[in-house]
Design an enzyme around this catalytic site. Sequence first.
Site, PDB file in Angstrom:
ATOM      1  N   GLN A  33       0.694  -1.045   0.029  1.00 43.78           N
ATOM      2  CA  GLN A  33      -0.211  -0.047   0.098  1.00 43.78           C
ATOM      3  C   GLN A  33       0.939   1.271  -0.014  1.00 43.78           C
ATOM      4  O   GLN A  33       0.433   2.072  -0.637  1.00 43.78           O
ATOM      5  CB  GLN A  33      -0.747   0.043   1.249  1.00 43.78           C
ATOM      6  CG  GLN A  33      -2.118  -1.131   1.090  1.00 43.78           C
ATOM      7  CD  GLN A  33      -2.969  -0.904   2.358  1.00 43.78           C
ATOM      8  OE1 GLN A  33      -2.734  -0.519   3.340  1.00 43.78           O
ATOM      9  NE2 GLN A  33      -3.970  -1.712   2.250  1.00 43.78           N
ATOM     10  N   GLU A  46     -12.505   5.091   7.491  1.00 43.61           N
ATOM     11  CA  GLU A  46     -12.655   3.685   7.545  1.00 43.61           C
ATOM     12  C   GLU A  46     -11.430   2.861   7.932  1.00 43.61           C
ATOM     13  O   GLU A  46     -11.123   1.819   7.259  1.00 43.61           O
ATOM     14  CB  GLU A  46     -13.158   3.132   6.219  1.00 43.61           C
ATOM     15  CG  GLU A  46     -14.923   3.885   6.267  1.00 43.61           C
ATOM     16  CD  GLU A  46     -15.475   3.395   4.891  1.00 43.61           C
ATOM     17  OE1 GLU A  46     -14.895   2.518   4.038  1.00 43.61           O
ATOM     18  OE2 GLU A  46     -16.456   3.762   4.610  1.00 43.61           O
ATOM     19  N   ASP A  84       2.926   1.319  12.107  1.00 47.36           N
ATOM     20  CA  ASP A  84       1.750   0.748  12.809  1.00 47.36           C
ATOM     21  C   ASP A  84       1.009   1.810  13.543  1.00 47.36           C
ATOM     22  O   ASP A  84       1.460   2.461  14.241  1.00 47.36           O
ATOM     23  CB  ASP A  84       2.388  -0.290  13.643  1.00 47.36           C
ATOM     24  CG  ASP A  84       1.241  -0.960  14.470  1.00 47.36           C
ATOM     25  OD1 ASP A  84      -0.120  -0.473  14.378  1.00 47.36           O
ATOM     26  OD2 ASP A  84       1.495  -1.895  15.346  1.00 47.36           O
ATOM     27  N   HIS A 132     -10.453  -1.373  11.817  1.00 52.27           N
ATOM     28  CA  HIS A 132      -9.760  -2.455  11.421  1.00 52.27           C
ATOM     29  C   HIS A 132      -8.969  -2.825  12.479  1.00 52.27           C
ATOM     30  O   HIS A 132      -8.288  -3.848  12.650  1.00 52.27           O
ATOM     31  CB  HIS A 132      -8.624  -2.268  10.219  1.00 52.27           C
ATOM     32  CG  HIS A 132      -9.451  -2.031   8.925  1.00 52.27           C
ATOM     33  ND1 HIS A 132      -9.836  -3.282   8.278  1.00 52.27           N
ATOM     34  CD2 HIS A 132     -10.002  -1.285   8.260  1.00 52.27           C
ATOM     35  CE1 HIS A 132     -10.586  -2.919   7.289  1.00 52.27           C
ATOM     36  NE2 HIS A 132     -10.547  -1.563   7.266  1.00 52.27           N
TER      37      HIS A 132
END
Length: 147
Positions: free
Chosen positions: A30, A71, A53, A75
């Site tokens: 990503q 969004e 992280d 997660h």
Amino acid sequence: DVGCGIGGPMRNITRFTNWDVTGVTLNHYQVERCNEMCREEGLQTQCRAVQMDFHKLKLADGSLDGAFAVEATCHSPDRKDVFREVYRCLKPGAYFAFYEWCLTDKFNHSDTEHMFIKKMIEEGNGLPEMAHTSVIDQADKDSGFEL
């Protein structure tokens, strides 16, 4: 951009506001894809992704002018960890704006259709169990934020 993925919202926000934005994501692919797309769109001097992280941001206390997440925090298995980290890194008075998948008071655990929709959202978005808005709000408050 906390949990930027490949940076779609980050690039749009950069174009709209002319801000300098750095996104963080745990996924190396990503990061590479996001930075490639920033270059392709001529935004590489204003926005970029770094591998990090969001539970353990490698940023100095009070170093961010603001933060947002689209969004992404949904997660996390423990949003409080993420919210605490963002709060720690924000300058005093700075804002953290985010939205995520969550359940409202209209959700009915006894309704099979509701449960099916919830399951499809969780599976389709690779989410752990969705939380109620009150749980999200409390995690935010417990991390130091005012709502």
